[in-house]
Design a protein around this motif. Structure first.
Motif, PDB file in Angstrom:
ATOM      1  N   TYR A 156       0.755  -1.136   0.156  1.00  0.00           N
ATOM      2  CA  TYR A 156       0.037   0.042   0.056  1.00  0.00           C
ATOM      3  C   TYR A 156       1.001   1.190  -0.001  1.00  0.00           C
ATOM      4  CZ  TYR A 156       1.093   0.115   4.932  1.00  0.00           C
ATOM      5  OH  TYR A 156       1.660   0.543   6.179  1.00  0.00           O
ATOM      6  N   ILE A 157       0.213   2.359  -0.525  1.00  0.00           N
ATOM      7  CA  ILE A 157       0.885   3.447  -0.620  1.00  0.00           C
ATOM      8  C   ILE A 157       0.082   4.498   0.145  1.00  0.00           C
ATOM      9  CG2 ILE A 157       2.430   3.198  -2.386  1.00  0.00           C
ATOM     10  CD1 ILE A 157       0.446   4.731  -4.292  1.00  0.00           C
ATOM     11  N   ILE A 158       0.644   5.686   0.753  1.00  0.00           N
ATOM     12  CA  ILE A 158      -0.345   6.826   1.347  1.00  0.00           C
ATOM     13  C   ILE A 158      -0.184   8.166   0.312  1.00  0.00           C
ATOM     14  CG2 ILE A 158      -0.907   8.240   3.192  1.00  0.00           C
ATOM     15  CD1 ILE A 158      -0.249   5.718   5.032  1.00  0.00           C
ATOM     16  N   GLU A 159      -1.271   8.699  -0.029  1.00  0.00           N
ATOM     17  CA  GLU A 159      -0.926   9.808  -0.877  1.00  0.00           C
ATOM     18  C   GLU A 159      -1.936  10.707  -0.466  1.00  0.00           C
ATOM     19  OE1 GLU A 159      -1.260   9.309  -5.093  1.00  0.00           O
ATOM     20  OE2 GLU A 159       0.818   7.942  -4.912  1.00  0.00           O
ATOM     21  N   ASP A 160      -1.685  12.010   0.078  1.00  0.00           N
ATOM     22  CA  ASP A 160      -2.605  12.884   0.476  1.00  0.00           C
ATOM     23  C   ASP A 160      -3.707  12.411   1.618  1.00  0.00           C
ATOM     24  OD1 ASP A 160      -1.501  14.937  -1.233  1.00  0.00           O
ATOM     25  OD2 ASP A 160      -2.919  14.245  -2.957  1.00  0.00           O
ATOM     26  N   SER A 161      -2.893  11.598   2.666  1.00  0.00           N
ATOM     27  CA  SER A 161      -3.593  11.162   3.778  1.00  0.00           C
ATOM     28  C   SER A 161      -4.690   9.979   3.144  1.00  0.00           C
ATOM     29  CB  SER A 161      -4.455  12.258   4.341  1.00  0.00           C
ATOM     30  OG  SER A 161      -3.613  13.333   4.916  1.00  0.00           O
ATOM     31  N   THR A 162      -4.580   9.649   1.858  1.00  0.00           N
ATOM     32  CA  THR A 162      -5.317   8.727   1.484  1.00  0.00           C
ATOM     33  C   THR A 162      -4.489   7.373   1.318  1.00  0.00           C
ATOM     34  OG1 THR A 162      -6.854  10.467   0.563  1.00  0.00           O
ATOM     35  CG2 THR A 162      -7.191   7.731  -0.289  1.00  0.00           C
ATOM     36  N   THR A 163      -5.214   6.382   1.890  1.00  0.00           N
ATOM     37  CA  THR A 163      -4.428   4.959   1.741  1.00  0.00           C
ATOM     38  C   THR A 163      -4.910   3.991   0.280  1.00  0.00           C
ATOM     39  OG1 THR A 163      -4.170   4.748   3.955  1.00  0.00           O
ATOM     40  CG2 THR A 163      -3.672   2.772   2.696  1.00  0.00           C
ATOM     41  N   PHE A 164      -3.723   3.607  -0.326  1.00  0.00           N
ATOM     42  CA  PHE A 164      -4.178   3.087  -1.627  1.00  0.00           C
ATOM     43  C   PHE A 164      -3.607   1.686  -1.480  1.00  0.00           C
ATOM     44  CE2 PHE A 164      -4.424   7.375  -3.015  1.00  0.00           C
ATOM     45  CZ  PHE A 164      -5.844   7.624  -3.754  1.00  0.00           C
ATOM     46  N   ILE A 165      -4.186   0.687  -1.803  1.00  0.00           N
ATOM     47  CA  ILE A 165      -3.804  -0.847  -1.981  1.00  0.00           C
ATOM     48  C   ILE A 165      -3.471  -1.163  -3.507  1.00  0.00           C
ATOM     49  CG2 ILE A 165      -4.314  -3.077  -1.190  1.00  0.00           C
ATOM     50  CD1 ILE A 165      -4.679  -1.311   0.820  1.00  0.00           C
ATOM     51  N   ILE A 166      -2.280  -1.564  -3.509  1.00  0.00           N
ATOM     52  CA  ILE A 166      -1.493  -2.029  -4.609  1.00  0.00           C
ATOM     53  C   ILE A 166      -1.988  -3.351  -5.017  1.00  0.00           C
ATOM     54  CG2 ILE A 166       0.594  -2.175  -5.975  1.00  0.00           C
ATOM     55  CD1 ILE A 166      -0.173   0.673  -5.166  1.00  0.00           C
ATOM     56  N   VAL A 167      -2.736  -3.541  -6.077  1.00  0.00           N
ATOM     57  CA  VAL A 167      -3.177  -4.976  -6.598  1.00  0.00           C
ATOM     58  C   VAL A 167      -2.475  -5.318  -7.880  1.00  0.00           C
ATOM     59  CG1 VAL A 167      -5.025  -6.279  -7.092  1.00  0.00           C
ATOM     60  CG2 VAL A 167      -5.329  -4.480  -5.377  1.00  0.00           C
ATOM     61  N   THR A 168      -1.655  -6.539  -7.694  1.00  0.00           N
ATOM     62  CA  THR A 168      -0.705  -6.811  -8.771  1.00  0.00           C
ATOM     63  C   THR A 168      -1.561  -7.925  -9.363  1.00  0.00           C
ATOM     64  OG1 THR A 168       0.454  -8.504  -7.426  1.00  0.00           O
ATOM     65  CG2 THR A 168       1.309  -6.122  -7.693  1.00  0.00           C
ATOM     66  N   ASN A 169      -2.304  -9.072  -8.861  1.00  0.00           N
ATOM     67  CA  ASN A 169      -3.069  -9.978  -9.584  1.00  0.00           C
ATOM     68  C   ASN A 169      -3.887 -10.178  -8.688  1.00  0.00           C
ATOM     69  OD1 ASN A 169      -1.505 -11.210  -7.331  1.00  0.00           O
ATOM     70  ND2 ASN A 169      -0.195 -12.348  -8.640  1.00  0.00           N
ATOM     71  N   THR A 170      -4.934 -11.242  -9.282  1.00  0.00           N
ATOM     72  CA  THR A 170      -5.869 -11.627  -8.614  1.00  0.00           C
ATOM     73  C   THR A 170      -5.668 -12.663  -7.266  1.00  0.00           C
ATOM     74  OG1 THR A 170      -7.436 -11.580 -10.428  1.00  0.00           O
ATOM     75  CG2 THR A 170      -8.261 -12.899  -8.648  1.00  0.00           C
ATOM     76  N   PRO A 171      -5.988 -12.390  -6.036  1.00  0.00           N
ATOM     77  CA  PRO A 171      -5.743 -13.476  -5.070  1.00  0.00           C
ATOM     78  C   PRO A 171      -6.254 -14.804  -5.262  1.00  0.00           C
ATOM     79  CG  PRO A 171      -7.184 -11.312  -4.242  1.00  0.00           C
ATOM     80  CD  PRO A 171      -7.281 -11.480  -5.848  1.00  0.00           C
ATOM     81  N   SER A 172      -5.221 -15.668  -4.800  1.00  0.00           N
ATOM     82  CA  SER A 172      -5.630 -16.980  -4.975  1.00  0.00           C
ATOM     83  C   SER A 172      -6.381 -17.672  -4.332  1.00  0.00           C
ATOM     84  CB  SER A 172      -4.138 -17.884  -4.812  1.00  0.00           C
ATOM     85  OG  SER A 172      -3.869 -17.703  -3.420  1.00  0.00           O
TER      86      SER A 172
END
Length: 228
Positions: free
Chosen positions: A30-46
């Motif tokens: 995850y990353i935080i930009e302007d106090s907003t948390t974004f989850i990085i999704v690379t592929n579909t969970p198994s």
């Protein structure tokens, strides 16, 4: 691709609590930009990851249900606790009272023993005093038995002394009185008196007391001075 927390939860049908738990465990990127948390999704969970998510979510739901099902503290529970505490205190008070009673009994026994000891001492003293009084009474009785004999002896001594004094008084007489007892003339009495006065300084037979002349017929012969 990156998703916000709400988007991630909606897309993967996951609760926010589960997602936050994964973020804290660093299982997601995850990353935080302007106090907003974004989850990085690379592929579909198994399937395995989905199963783990389901299991963890089930645990979370079960934990919440457990917390909800915890019994609430009621008035009855409080009263029960007070009754138990009251019973405990009563038992403690009873034990203290028993100890106090035992101490009082011990003290009373000590006082009784001390009293008996004092009474024994005084009893022995009384016995000694009785023996002393018996001896004193015996001595007084003996003295009383001796008293009549002593009085008799004293009276006898006094009688002998009185007789001796009486004899002495009869022999120790004033010249004037002695001359009056003689059947002689006044002129002859004057001559005898003058004879005694002349012999006063040289003759020890002539006794002079308080301006008067005395004769001691028991000791001296006055025939020469009394001749007429």
């Amino acid at each position: 691709m990156r998703l916000t927390i709400d988007e991630y939860c909606k897309h993967f049908k996951m609760s926010k609590e589960m997602l936050n738990s994964k973020i804290r465990a660093k299982k997601l990127n995850y990353i935080i930009e302007d106090s907003t948390t974004f989850i990085i999704v690379t592929n579909t969970p198994s399937i395995t990851e989905k199963n783990e998510e389901i299991i963890e979510e089930s645990k979370s739901v079960a934990s919440q249900n457990t917390q909800i099902s915890k019994p609430k503290i009621t008035i009855a529970t409080v009263l029960t606790l007070f009754q138990k505490e009251n019973t405990f205190l009563k038992n403690k008070i009873n034990k203290l009272e028993d100890k106090i009673d035992k101490l009082i009994n011990d003290k009373e026994q000590m006082l009784r023993a001390e009293r008996d000891k004092i009474e024994q001492i005084y009893s022995s003293k009384d016995e000694q005093l009785k023996n002393i009084l018996t001896l004193v009474n015996k001595k007084i009785r003996i003295e009383r038995e001796k008293e009549p004999l002593e009085k008799s002896n004293i009276l006898e001594d006094f009688t002998h002394q009185g007789e001796a004094e009486l004899v002495h008084n009869l022999n120790f007489i004033e010249l004037k009185e002695y001359l009056k007892s003689l059947d002689i003339k006044s002129s002859q009495r004057k001559i005898i008196k003058k004879r005694f006065l002349d012999a006063y300084d040289n003759d020890s037979r002539v006794i002079h007391r308080d301006g008067k002349l005395y004769l001691d017929l028991s000791k001296y012969d006055y025939s020469d001075l009394l001749a007429y």
